[in-house]
Scaffold this motif. Sequence first.
Motif, PDB file in Angstrom:
ATOM      1  N   ALA A   1       9.798  -4.455   5.270  1.00  0.00           N
ATOM      2  CA  ALA A   1       8.806  -4.899   4.270  1.00  0.00           C
ATOM      3  C   ALA A   1       7.748  -3.815   4.044  1.00  0.00           C
ATOM      4  O   ALA A   1       7.307  -3.575   2.907  1.00  0.00           O
ATOM      5  N   THR A   2       7.362  -3.146   5.113  1.00  0.00           N
ATOM      6  CA  THR A   2       6.373  -2.064   4.968  1.00  0.00           C
ATOM      7  C   THR A   2       6.987  -0.879   4.224  1.00  0.00           C
ATOM      8  O   THR A   2       6.339  -0.262   3.370  1.00  0.00           O
TER       9      THR A   2
ATOM     10  N   GLU B   1      17.355  -5.823   0.774  1.00  0.00           N
ATOM     11  CA  GLU B   1      17.629  -4.756  -0.185  1.00  0.00           C
ATOM     12  C   GLU B   1      16.319  -4.114  -0.621  1.00  0.00           C
ATOM     13  O   GLU B   1      15.405  -4.813  -1.054  1.00  0.00           O
ATOM     14  N   LEU B   2      16.224  -2.807  -0.489  1.00  0.00           N
ATOM     15  CA  LEU B   2      15.056  -2.105  -1.042  1.00  0.00           C
ATOM     16  C   LEU B   2      15.244  -2.021  -2.557  1.00  0.00           C
ATOM     17  O   LEU B   2      16.368  -1.847  -3.036  1.00  0.00           O
ATOM     18  N   LYS B   3      14.140  -2.146  -3.289  1.00  0.00           N
ATOM     19  CA  LYS B   3      14.244  -2.122  -4.756  1.00  0.00           C
ATOM     20  C   LYS B   3      13.158  -1.245  -5.357  1.00  0.00           C
ATOM     21  O   LYS B   3      12.025  -1.223  -4.859  1.00  0.00           O
TER      22      LYS B   3
ATOM     23  N   ALA C   1      -4.151 -12.048  -5.103  1.00  0.00           N
ATOM     24  CA  ALA C   1      -3.529 -12.845  -4.046  1.00  0.00           C
ATOM     25  C   ALA C   1      -2.272 -12.176  -3.486  1.00  0.00           C
ATOM     26  O   ALA C   1      -1.905 -12.401  -2.332  1.00  0.00           O
ATOM     27  N   ASN C   2      -1.593 -11.354  -4.314  1.00  0.00           N
ATOM     28  CA  ASN C   2      -0.296 -10.806  -3.904  1.00  0.00           C
ATOM     29  C   ASN C   2      -0.281  -9.308  -3.610  1.00  0.00           C
ATOM     30  O   ASN C   2       0.702  -8.813  -3.039  1.00  0.00           O
ATOM     31  N   ALA C   3      -1.333  -8.622  -4.030  1.00  0.00           N
ATOM     32  CA  ALA C   3      -1.301  -7.156  -3.912  1.00  0.00           C
ATOM     33  C   ALA C   3      -0.965  -6.708  -2.490  1.00  0.00           C
ATOM     34  O   ALA C   3      -0.248  -5.721  -2.290  1.00  0.00           O
ATOM     35  N   GLY C   4      -1.416  -7.456  -1.500  1.00  0.00           N
ATOM     36  CA  GLY C   4      -1.170  -7.095  -0.106  1.00  0.00           C
ATOM     37  C   GLY C   4       0.291  -7.233   0.304  1.00  0.00           C
ATOM     38  O   GLY C   4       0.709  -6.701   1.340  1.00  0.00           O
ATOM     39  N   MET C   5       1.062  -7.961  -0.519  1.00  0.00           N
ATOM     40  CA  MET C   5       2.510  -8.045  -0.236  1.00  0.00           C
ATOM     41  C   MET C   5       3.287  -6.975  -0.993  1.00  0.00           C
ATOM     42  O   MET C   5       4.451  -6.723  -0.723  1.00  0.00           O
ATOM     43  N   TRP C   6       2.631  -6.412  -1.985  1.00  0.00           N
ATOM     44  CA  TRP C   6       3.321  -5.442  -2.849  1.00  0.00           C
ATOM     45  C   TRP C   6       3.001  -3.989  -2.522  1.00  0.00           C
ATOM     46  O   TRP C   6       3.808  -3.100  -2.745  1.00  0.00           O
ATOM     47  N   LEU C   7       1.776  -3.779  -2.059  1.00  0.00           N
ATOM     48  CA  LEU C   7       1.332  -2.404  -1.787  1.00  0.00           C
ATOM     49  C   LEU C   7       0.823  -2.330  -0.358  1.00  0.00           C
ATOM     50  O   LEU C   7       0.362  -3.341   0.192  1.00  0.00           O
ATOM     51  N   PRO C   8       0.899  -1.141   0.254  1.00  0.00           N
ATOM     52  CA  PRO C   8       0.421  -1.039   1.636  1.00  0.00           C
ATOM     53  C   PRO C   8      -1.043  -1.466   1.731  1.00  0.00           C
ATOM     54  O   PRO C   8      -1.874  -1.030   0.929  1.00  0.00           O
ATOM     55  N   THR C   9      -1.340  -2.315   2.694  1.00  0.00           N
ATOM     56  CA  THR C   9      -2.735  -2.706   2.944  1.00  0.00           C
ATOM     57  C   THR C   9      -3.348  -1.701   3.918  1.00  0.00           C
ATOM     58  O   THR C   9      -2.628  -0.880   4.513  1.00  0.00           O
ATOM     59  N   ASP C  10      -4.649  -1.807   4.096  1.00  0.00           N
ATOM     60  CA  ASP C  10      -5.300  -0.932   5.079  1.00  0.00           C
ATOM     61  C   ASP C  10      -4.666  -1.131   6.453  1.00  0.00           C
ATOM     62  O   ASP C  10      -4.481  -0.186   7.220  1.00  0.00           O
ATOM     63  N   GLU C  11      -4.325  -2.385   6.718  1.00  0.00           N
ATOM     64  CA  GLU C  11      -3.731  -2.694   8.023  1.00  0.00           C
ATOM     65  C   GLU C  11      -2.338  -2.046   8.163  1.00  0.00           C
ATOM     66  O   GLU C  11      -2.005  -1.486   9.210  1.00  0.00           O
TER      67      GLU C  11
ATOM     68  N   ARG D   1      -1.333   0.621   6.634  1.00  0.00           N
ATOM     69  CA  ARG D   1      -1.519   2.076   6.764  1.00  0.00           C
ATOM     70  C   ARG D   1      -1.993   2.429   8.176  1.00  0.00           C
ATOM     71  O   ARG D   1      -1.547   3.421   8.756  1.00  0.00           O
ATOM     72  N   ALA D   2      -2.870   1.578   8.699  1.00  0.00           N
ATOM     73  CA  ALA D   2      -3.365   1.832  10.062  1.00  0.00           C
ATOM     74  C   ALA D   2      -2.203   1.710  11.054  1.00  0.00           C
ATOM     75  O   ALA D   2      -2.090   2.493  12.000  1.00  0.00           O
ATOM     76  N   TYR D   3      -1.320   0.730  10.818  1.00  0.00           N
ATOM     77  CA  TYR D   3      -0.180   0.576  11.727  1.00  0.00           C
ATOM     78  C   TYR D   3       0.710   1.823  11.674  1.00  0.00           C
ATOM     79  O   TYR D   3       1.075   2.393  12.712  1.00  0.00           O
ATOM     80  N   VAL D   4       1.054   2.241  10.463  1.00  0.00           N
ATOM     81  CA  VAL D   4       1.929   3.419  10.343  1.00  0.00           C
ATOM     82  C   VAL D   4       1.265   4.634  10.997  1.00  0.00           C
ATOM     83  O   VAL D   4       1.906   5.393  11.734  1.00  0.00           O
ATOM     84  N   ARG D   5      -0.032   4.777  10.748  1.00  0.00           N
ATOM     85  CA  ARG D   5      -0.745   5.912  11.374  1.00  0.00           C
ATOM     86  C   ARG D   5      -0.714   5.816  12.894  1.00  0.00           C
ATOM     87  O   ARG D   5      -0.604   6.821  13.585  1.00  0.00           O
TER      88      ARG D   5
END
Length: 473
Positions: free
Chosen positions: A281-282, A386-388, A420-430, A432-436
């Motif tokens: 998902a990320t 499936e990635l899209k 309401a949905n942007a956090g499911m569609w685009l990386p959130t700060d959280e 990004r922090a996790y990936v970092r």
Amino acid sequence: MMAIDYSERIPNNVELSSDRRLQRALEAWQPRFLDWWKDLGPEGTSAYDVYLRTAISTDANGWANFGYVKMPEYRWGIFLADREADRVIPFGDNKGAAAWQEVPGEHRSTLRRLIVTQGDTEPASVEQQRLLGRTAPSLYDLRNLFQINVEEGRHLWAMVYLLHAYFGRDGREEAEAMLERHSGDPDKPRILGAFNEQTPDWLSFFMFTYFTDRDGKYQLASLAESGFDPLSRTCRFMLTEEAHHMFVGETGVGRIVQRTCELMREHKTDDVRALGAIDLATLQKYLNFHFSVSLDLFGQEASTNAANYYTAGVKGRFLETKIADDHKLTDATYDILGLQDGALVSRAVPALSALNERLRQDYIDDCARGVLRWNKVIERAGIPFELKLPHRAFNRRIGAFADARVSPEGKVVSEADWAANAGMWLPTDEDRAYVRSLMGAAVIEPGKYAHWIAPPARGINNQPADFQYVRFN
Ligand code: BYC
């Protein structure tokens, strides 16, 4: 085939030594470039010996060799593809006329602007990537990062050569300005949006090299059709180098997908974050971000600039000479998508004004091919995911959809739905922090890889798995 003269301070195949004025001007720019590289190129790497590919000729077969190089000593040079005898302008009002060997006065500012825009992206990407070496997931990846960085540096040289050689004083000033604008600088930012974003982690880097470098491929290919022959020849050779950058992106994302799927299977869970990997998902959110930001790089859907470039013969279409039409497009139309009364609607516009959109479509088709390959990895692991690619109107800042809120599926949504949905569609700060948080100290033991990425299928230039790609000295 034109040999490259490496005995000169500025290696080249443009007989630089026969033009003393130009040679002196470029030799004066060279130390400024090296200062910029020292300050804003890959951090703290001057003493490293890096196993790099260096161009040795512009011949398609055997154009490069491999060996250890200190990056400041890389053969920054000027290499143009060979001149095609009797090349003609392949499109526009001047179609069929001999290609220009000098800049026609009436197209001077247009050409300068395109060359400056192209040139500006090259050092910008090096600036964006300058800290990534600290967290490289392996020596192999570190070496690929550096290879890309030096080639972007050389691409800057390619554009700076054109500015110095063909645009007189304005060109020299523009060449200086290339080293004065900086990625993300609030006062002097880089010209195009995507080049002011950060590349803070390796997932972003692989997405960038897959999606944003691919814009480079399509823009360079369009400029390679130019009636201005030196620009065409310069871009043709740059494209040869560019292919590796997209390979790094495609295989980088693919190796992350592979590792994630291995862990999902092994532990029978979707929650690979608990296992120190990047969940699918990320990955999808990062893909959404980098794809949409890169779509903006193609400009407005309906653009008089693009029509003018084409009519003038300065910027063509992707694989212009392979297209079966009149190459003038005066009567043709093209369907573009726009926003009308809150809905996405298609309308026919003059094909000339839709050239940015047409190029964007070529690009989207190409992006989709890599996504298919990533999905094969997921499918082979037996995982129902499936990635899209998101819809072209999703998350856009430039063009017809800049003011709209559109979901990845292509549905126009309200501001509240978006929020309401942007956090499911685009990386959130959280996210990004996790990936970092996964980006630990660089993995520098030969043949070892960070936990969240699979090893590559084979080494660079067929080197063995435990090859020492970088010597730190
Ligand atoms: N950000 O009529 P439009 C690469 C401006 S990547 C900010 O659509 P046009 C690489 C536009 O300048 C390839 N501004 O413009 C990759 C115009 O401004 P004015 C780079 C933007 O000219 C990875 C206005 O909006 N090469 O090589 O048809 C690593 C109206 O727009 C943006 C090139 O881009 C934006 N995204 O199209 C390293 C090729 N988009 O006139 C390297 C050269 C548009 O109102 N450039 N604007 O002041 C071009 O061909 C064109 O400049 C563009 C824009 C396709 C970018």
